[in-house]
Each structure stands twice: as structure tokens, then as C-alpha cells.
Motif scaffolding. Structure first.
Motif, PDB file in Angstrom:
ATOM      1  N   ARG A 353     -20.233   6.680  14.925  1.00 48.75           N
ATOM      2  CA  ARG A 353     -19.726   6.830  13.559  1.00 48.75           C
ATOM      3  C   ARG A 353     -18.342   7.481  13.600  1.00 48.75           C
ATOM      4  O   ARG A 353     -18.098   8.398  14.384  1.00 48.75           O
ATOM      5  N   SER A 354     -17.462   7.064  12.711  1.00 44.32           N
ATOM      6  CA  SER A 354     -16.112   7.628  12.657  1.00 44.32           C
ATOM      7  C   SER A 354     -16.121   8.952  11.905  1.00 44.32           C
ATOM      8  O   SER A 354     -16.756   9.081  10.849  1.00 44.32           O
ATOM      9  N   ILE A 355     -15.411   9.940  12.454  1.00 42.93           N
ATOM     10  CA  ILE A 355     -15.234  11.222  11.776  1.00 42.93           C
ATOM     11  C   ILE A 355     -13.963  11.131  10.941  1.00 42.93           C
ATOM     12  O   ILE A 355     -12.881  10.835  11.461  1.00 42.93           O
ATOM     13  N   THR A 356     -14.091  11.365   9.624  1.00 43.75           N
ATOM     14  CA  THR A 356     -12.943  11.257   8.725  1.00 43.75           C
ATOM     15  C   THR A 356     -12.163  12.557   8.621  1.00 43.75           C
ATOM     16  O   THR A 356     -10.976  12.555   8.313  1.00 43.75           O
ATOM     17  N   GLU A 357     -12.826  13.693   8.851  1.00 40.04           N
ATOM     18  CA  GLU A 357     -12.139  14.977   8.885  1.00 40.04           C
ATOM     19  C   GLU A 357     -13.023  16.000   9.577  1.00 40.04           C
ATOM     20  O   GLU A 357     -14.252  15.844   9.666  1.00 40.04           O
ATOM     21  N   PHE A 358     -12.374  17.039  10.083  1.00 39.43           N
ATOM     22  CA  PHE A 358     -13.120  18.075  10.809  1.00 39.43           C
ATOM     23  C   PHE A 358     -12.389  19.385  10.604  1.00 39.43           C
ATOM     24  O   PHE A 358     -11.218  19.524  10.976  1.00 39.43           O
ATOM     25  N   ASN A 359     -13.055  20.349   9.977  1.00 39.62           N
ATOM     26  CA  ASN A 359     -12.459  21.656   9.718  1.00 39.62           C
ATOM     27  C   ASN A 359     -13.305  22.746  10.363  1.00 39.62           C
ATOM     28  O   ASN A 359     -14.525  22.807  10.157  1.00 39.62           O
ATOM     29  N   TYR A 360     -12.637  23.596  11.133  1.00 40.43           N
ATOM     30  CA  TYR A 360     -13.360  24.690  11.810  1.00 40.43           C
ATOM     31  C   TYR A 360     -12.391  25.842  12.049  1.00 40.43           C
ATOM     32  O   TYR A 360     -11.225  25.625  12.376  1.00 40.43           O
ATOM     33  N   ARG A 361     -12.901  27.071  11.887  1.00 41.63           N
ATOM     34  CA  ARG A 361     -12.140  28.262  12.237  1.00 41.63           C
ATOM     35  C   ARG A 361     -13.098  29.304  12.790  1.00 41.63           C
ATOM     36  O   ARG A 361     -14.167  29.531  12.218  1.00 41.63           O
ATOM     37  N   PHE A 362     -12.733  29.918  13.889  1.00 43.70           N
ATOM     38  CA  PHE A 362     -13.608  30.924  14.504  1.00 43.70           C
ATOM     39  C   PHE A 362     -13.873  32.069  13.524  1.00 43.70           C
ATOM     40  O   PHE A 362     -12.954  32.588  12.889  1.00 43.70           O
ATOM     41  N   ASP A 363     -15.160  32.462  13.453  1.00 41.41           N
ATOM     42  CA  ASP A 363     -15.532  33.556  12.555  1.00 41.41           C
ATOM     43  C   ASP A 363     -16.602  34.443  13.175  1.00 41.41           C
ATOM     44  O   ASP A 363     -16.559  35.655  13.039  1.00 41.41           O
ATOM     45  N   ASN A 364     -17.561  33.823  13.848  1.00 44.15           N
ATOM     46  CA  ASN A 364     -18.723  34.553  14.351  1.00 44.15           C
ATOM     47  C   ASN A 364     -18.908  34.216  15.833  1.00 44.15           C
ATOM     48  O   ASN A 364     -18.876  33.044  16.207  1.00 44.15           O
ATOM     49  N   PRO A 365     -19.104  35.215  16.706  1.00 44.53           N
ATOM     50  CA  PRO A 365     -19.243  34.933  18.147  1.00 44.53           C
ATOM     51  C   PRO A 365     -20.536  34.198  18.504  1.00 44.53           C
ATOM     52  O   PRO A 365     -20.663  33.693  19.618  1.00 44.53           O
ATOM     53  N   GLU A 366     -21.469  34.112  17.564  1.00 45.89           N
ATOM     54  CA  GLU A 366     -22.746  33.462  17.842  1.00 45.89           C
ATOM     55  C   GLU A 366     -22.840  32.057  17.246  1.00 45.89           C
ATOM     56  O   GLU A 366     -23.423  31.154  17.853  1.00 45.89           O
ATOM     57  N   LYS A 367     -22.302  31.877  16.032  1.00 47.71           N
ATOM     58  CA  LYS A 367     -22.461  30.604  15.315  1.00 47.71           C
ATOM     59  C   LYS A 367     -21.106  30.080  14.824  1.00 47.71           C
ATOM     60  O   LYS A 367     -20.242  30.865  14.429  1.00 47.71           O
ATOM     61  N   ALA A 368     -20.968  28.774  14.828  1.00 52.46           N
ATOM     62  CA  ALA A 368     -19.770  28.130  14.292  1.00 52.46           C
ATOM     63  C   ALA A 368     -20.166  27.263  13.109  1.00 52.46           C
ATOM     64  O   ALA A 368     -21.103  26.461  13.196  1.00 52.46           O
ATOM     65  N   HIS A 369     -19.462  27.438  11.991  1.00 52.30           N
ATOM     66  CA  HIS A 369     -19.689  26.611  10.802  1.00 52.30           C
ATOM     67  C   HIS A 369     -18.615  25.521  10.764  1.00 52.30           C
ATOM     68  O   HIS A 369     -17.420  25.815  10.727  1.00 52.30           O
ATOM     69  N   ILE A 370     -19.055  24.277  10.757  1.00 49.18           N
ATOM     70  CA  ILE A 370     -18.147  23.132  10.778  1.00 49.18           C
ATOM     71  C   ILE A 370     -18.235  22.388   9.452  1.00 49.18           C
ATOM     72  O   ILE A 370     -19.323  22.128   8.943  1.00 49.18           O
ATOM     73  N   PHE A 371     -17.075  22.052   8.904  1.00 46.00           N
ATOM     74  CA  PHE A 371     -17.003  21.191   7.723  1.00 46.00           C
ATOM     75  C   PHE A 371     -16.547  19.830   8.227  1.00 46.00           C
ATOM     76  O   PHE A 371     -15.437  19.698   8.770  1.00 46.00           O
ATOM     77  N   VAL A 372     -17.385  18.798   8.060  1.00 44.69           N
ATOM     78  CA  VAL A 372     -17.091  17.506   8.679  1.00 44.69           C
ATOM     79  C   VAL A 372     -17.338  16.353   7.705  1.00 44.69           C
ATOM     80  O   VAL A 372     -18.275  16.385   6.908  1.00 44.69           O
ATOM     81  N   GLY A 373     -16.454  15.369   7.746  1.00 41.70           N
ATOM     82  CA  GLY A 373     -16.648  14.124   7.007  1.00 41.70           C
ATOM     83  C   GLY A 373     -16.959  13.016   7.991  1.00 41.70           C
ATOM     84  O   GLY A 373     -16.315  12.905   9.034  1.00 41.70           O
ATOM     85  N   VAL A 374     -17.954  12.181   7.670  1.00 39.76           N
ATOM     86  CA  VAL A 374     -18.388  11.131   8.593  1.00 39.76           C
ATOM     87  C   VAL A 374     -18.509   9.816   7.836  1.00 39.76           C
ATOM     88  O   VAL A 374     -19.110   9.757   6.758  1.00 39.76           O
ATOM     89  N   LYS A 375     -17.952   8.753   8.400  1.00 35.67           N
ATOM     90  CA  LYS A 375     -18.087   7.417   7.823  1.00 35.67           C
ATOM     91  C   LYS A 375     -19.528   6.936   7.968  1.00 35.67           C
ATOM     92  O   LYS A 375     -20.122   7.021   9.045  1.00 35.67           O
ATOM     93  N   ILE A 376     -20.091   6.427   6.865  1.00 33.13           N
ATOM     94  CA  ILE A 376     -21.445   5.882   6.884  1.00 33.13           C
ATOM     95  C   ILE A 376     -21.444   4.552   6.138  1.00 33.13           C
ATOM     96  O   ILE A 376     -20.453   4.192   5.510  1.00 33.13           O
ATOM     97  N   SER A 377     -22.557   3.854   6.192  1.00 33.00           N
ATOM     98  CA  SER A 377     -22.643   2.547   5.529  1.00 33.00           C
ATOM     99  C   SER A 377     -23.520   2.560   4.290  1.00 33.00           C
ATOM    100  O   SER A 377     -23.474   1.628   3.491  1.00 33.00           O
TER     101      SER A 377
END
Length: 504
Positions: A353-377
Motif C-alpha cells: 500500500r502507498s503511504i501518502t504522508e508520515f508524521n513523527y517526532r520523538f517524544d517518549n523513549p519507550e513509545k513512538a506515536h506516528i500519524f500516517v496516511g495510507v492509500k486504500i481501495s
């Protein structure tokens, strides 16, 4: 009631100003929907909207004395241009009162047709009040945009043309945009009198669904708040005259979201290469929901492309949201471990699947929160993707229908704010005019700290703003009073899950 309205439609004088617009087959839509989809092209009128029909017909009923005094209306869009053109053709002076927030292209079009554009107030209600004041002071003749039998008759000629262009007994349903009700009441009267087998279905933007609310309450009601994305149908109460017809002869009303409208704008473009305004595409959006709900096939379904008076600036917003409205993009918040290899594992789940956008910024040494857009049908694939991520022990939030995520967070950078307290998140609609931000800051900024602010223009009369404000608990009562004093529409979003994930 029907017979009287139909007689008016048959005697309506519209073709000295308007044209008989084509009823075109939408080849791509028909193939996708497995039905015959026809589009009534009112966007091809000389003023790019059906409103010219009603305005001109009404003016032909006025006495010479009334015409000599001049005509006036309040409008932020298509009725303004329709009346200005009708007045130009008849050699009559026209005054059009428009809110100060009206896009310049519409003001310019009114003036280009000889109308006198008077800008007053930030909203339609203020413009209407001023128009009524000028009417009384100058003895002008007021032309209502929809609440008038002669306006309704003029708009009803759209239905008359459709039955000339296609066999009535072959039409399963007609989908008609609803604002104040002038168009749907005229068309419903004509169809139900001559071909009562045709289903008449109104389509409204979910944030201005005044006819749906009236049918539910069995009386006219006034919406407390109206969304202005589909500004051509942003009306708080169905008209008194249209209601007399709609309450008995409209079979149902379908409401649609802004994303579904954007997808419909793209659908119409794909088939016609024309770009409609949001209000002009709601009927296609409603038709698609109807087909999905009913599962009907091999039926003839007619939609009305009611107008094409849109701002070029708005197209970026429409294009951005069309994919979501068509279930072609999923917007997700995914939590993955903050360790080497975690991102690679996440991408492997996404697969091809194509990723339309991906946003990430380091915040926590244990967990990463990702904001992602994905092409679907499809919606089913979106649900499948969410399930696959969950099974891989990646907590996921589906934000595809989250307004804060779509309008703001996907365009923001920065992430969580450390050591911030008493922050409350609010979403506002600011009028697009000089001084709007100053009024906001003067009302709120001098009392409480603004900790977050995001604004993005999307070509409408109102801008969308997301703001964080630090308000101690003991100040909340005073703060709420200031919000009411400000007078801008707002929604609190502090409990929105996207706030905790990316901003809190």
C-alpha cells in the motif's frame, strides 16, 4: 397545491434569460454504480447556477412601478448573480447586499453584471437585515432567494425539462440539493403531479440539514448552527412556501459529509471535466449513499449539478479530502516501540500500500506515536488494515473521520508540549476578513495564554482555526462567557483522542 404550482411552472418565463441545460449520462459513475446516472447540468447556465431561473421569472411578475423603483436582495452567492443578470437583461437597477466575507470573485461577478454590491456584516443574517432596511428606506422591491411561489415556479422548470429529455416512467429517483427549498419544492411539485412514481430525494450537507430536521419534527425548525462548507445551501430554516410542498411530496432526505461532497466534486469532474461548487455536488454524493444503502442496480437515477461558482483556492481542500470521502485514504495514529527495527516492521504490515504522508517526532523513549496516511481501495480494506496493525500489537486509532486530525494535525509540526498545564483545545471558525484574529486576541488573548495556534485557509468565507488555551479551573466560567462574547462558532476538542496522541 400541486396543480396551482404546476400551472405556474408551465407559465414561467425563464428562457429569455436561462437556457435549457443538457441531461448528460455520467459514463464513469454509471459503470461504477451499476446504474444509469444522469446529470442535469445547471452549472452551464449563464451565471453558472439554476438561480437565474427563479430570479428572472419573479421579475417578470412585477409591475412597471415596482421595476422602476429597482430591486434588492441579500445573498452571498448564486442568487446575487442570478438577480444581477436578470436585472441587467430587463434594464432594472439591482442592489445586492452581501456579507463582507463574500469571496471577491462573487462580488466582482455581481458588479460585472451591473448590480450594485453593498458589503455589510459578517454573515447572511446581517446582510439580510440591512437589505430589508434599505428596502424600507428606498422603496425597493425585495426578491427572496427561495421563499416565493414565483421563485419556486422558475426553479421548477428544471423538472419540466428533465421530463422533456427523458421518459418519466423510466426514472427511479431524482436527487436534488436542498438549501432554502426553492429548487426541490418546484421540482417535487412537477414530478409528483405528472409522474408520482418518481422518488424525489433531497440531499443536504449534514451541518445545514434544515429540511431533514423539519421532516423529523413535522414542522419548520431553525438550526442553532449552520456549517458553511457547502455555502450555496447553508440555510438554517426551510422556507415557508417550500415547506408547504416538501412536507408532503419529498420522499426522503439524505445527509452527506464534507468529505463525501469533495469526492462527488471529483466524480463530476471525471465525467464532465467541469468543477462544481460543493453545493453543486451534494446530489451526486447523496445518490452514491442511496445506491450503497439500497443495493439497487440497472435503475435510472438523476442528479442535479446545481452550480459551479467556487473559488479556485478551495480546490486544494477539495482534492485533499476527496480521497477520504471516496474511501481511498486511511488516516491513522499508530503507536510503535521506540527502538531500532520497529519502523521496518510497521512498513512491512503496510505492505504494498502507498503511504501518502508520515508524521513523527520523538517524544517518549519507550513509545513512538506516528500519524500516517495510507492509500486504500475501500472501507473494508481500511478496516482490514486497522485489524492487521492491532494484531501486530501496534495500538491504532482510526482518525479518518476525525475533523481535527484531517484539518489541522496532519499539517502541524512540533508534537507534544512539555510542562504545560490547564490547556484546553478548541476548534473555531473565523470569518475570512481583516480584524478577525485581532478580535479573537483582544477577547481571549489578553486574559489567558494561547499555547497552540493553527490556521489553514481552504478558500471559504470562514477559516478553520485550532487553538490551545491555558485556562485554570477557577477561570472556566469567565472563559465561557468570553467565548460567547466572541461570537465565533467553536467546538471543544480537549477530549479528542488525537490531542492526547500528538498535541497534549
Amino acid at each position: 397545491m400541486l396543480e396551482q404550482t404546476v400551472k405556474k411552472i408551465l407559465n414561467a418565463r425563464v428562457y429569455e434569460a436561462a437556457i435549457e441545460t443538457p441531461l448528460e449520462k455520467a459514463a464513469f459513475l454509471s459503470r461504477r454504480m451499476n446504474n444509469t446516472i444522469l446529470i442535469k447540468r445547471e452549472d452551464l447556465q449563464p451565471v453558472f447556477s439554476f438561480k437565474l431561473r427563479g430570479a428572472y421569472n419573479k421579475m417578470t411578475t412585477l409591475t412597471q412601478a415596482q421595476l422602476d423603483k429597482g430591486v434588492i436582495c441579500a445573498s452571498a452567492g448564486n442568487h446575487a448573480q442570478g438577480l444581477a443578470e436578470a436585472a441587467r437583461l430587463m434594464g432594472v437597477k439591482a442592489t445586492i447586499v452581501m456579507p463582507k466575507t463574500t469571496p471577491e470573485i462573487k462580488v466582482a461577478n455581481v458588479r460585472a453584471r451591473g448590480g450594485k454590491a453593498v458589503l455589510h456584516g459578517d454573515a447572511f443574517d446581517e446582510a439580510l437585515e440591512h437589505a430589508r432596511k434599505l428596502e424600507a428606506e428606498r422603496g425597493l422591491t425585495f426578491i427572496h432567494p427561495y421563499d416565493d411561489p414565483d421563485i419556486i415556479a422558475g426553479q421548477g422548470t428544471v423538472a419540466r425539462e428533465i421530463l422533456h429529455q427523458h421518459r418519466g416512467d423510466d426514472i427511479h429517483a431524482v436527487f436534488i440539493p436542498v438549501g432554502g427549498g426553492g429548487l426541490i419544492s418546484g421540482m417535487a411539485a412537477y414530478f409528483k403531479y405528472l409522474q408520482p412514481n418518481i422518488r424525489v430525494i433531497g440531499v443536504e450537507f449534514e451541518e445545514s440539514a434544515c429540511l431533514a430536521a423539519a421532516l423529523k419534527a413535522k414542522r419548520r425548525v431553525t438550526l442553532s448552527q449552520v456549517g458553511i462548507f457547502a455555502d450555496g445551501i447553508a440555510v438554517a430554516q426551510i422556507g415557508k412556501e417550500p415547506w408547504k410542498i416538501c412536507k408532503d411530496y419529498v420522499d426522503e432526505v439524505i445527509t452527506v459529509t464534507s468529505d463525501e461532497i469533495c469526492a462527488a466534486v471529483k466524480d463530476i469532474f471525471d465525467d464532465t471535466r467541469s468543477i462544481t461548487e460543493p453545493a453543486g455536488a451534494v446530489s451526486v454524493a447523496g445518490m452514491k449513499k442511496f445506491v450503497e444503502r439500497e443495493g439497487c442496480t440497472n435503475k435510472t437515477l438523476i442528479t442535479v449539478s446545481s452550480g459551479a461558482n467556487t473559488n479556485f483556492d478551495r480546490l486544494r481542500y477539495v482534492a485533499e479530502r476527496a480521497e477520504v470521502g471516496e474511501h481511498r485514504e486511511a488516516i491513522l495514529s499508530v503507536t510503535i516501540p521506540e527502538k531500532p527495527g520497529a519502523f521496518k516492521k510497521f512498513v512491512s504490515i503496510i505492505g504494498k500500500r502507498s503511504i501518502t504522508e508520515f508524521n513523527y517526532r520523538f517524544d517518549n523513549p519507550e513509545k513512538a506515536h506516528i500519524f500516517v496516511g495510507v492509500k486504500i481501495s475501500s472501507l473494508e480494506e481500511r478496516e482490514q488494515l486497522v485489524a492487521e496493525l492491532s494484531e501486530a500489537n501496534h495500538p491504532v486509532l482510526d482518525l479518518t473521520d476525525n475533523e481535527v486530525a484531517k484539518s489541522h494535525v496532519r499539517h502541524m509540526v512540533g508534537g507534544h508540549a512539555p510542562n504545560i498545564s490547564n490547556e484546553h483545545l478548541f476548534r473555531f471558525e473565523f470569518p475570512e476578513r481583516p480584524g478577525a484574529l485581532g478580535k479573537f486576541l483582544n477577547t481571549l488573548g489578553g486574559h489567558w495564554n494561547i499555547s497552540l495556534f493553527h490556521y489553514r485557509n481552504h478558500g471559504a468565507a470562514y477559516g478553520r482555526v485550532l487553538t490551545g488555551i491555558q485556562v485554570p479551573r477557577e477561570d472556566m466560567k469567565a472563559f465561557r462567557q468570553k467565548l460567547e462574547e466572541l461570537g465565533y462558532p467553536y467546538w471543544e476538542e480537549t477530549s479528542n483522542p488525537v490531542y492526547a496522541a500528538f498535541l497534549g
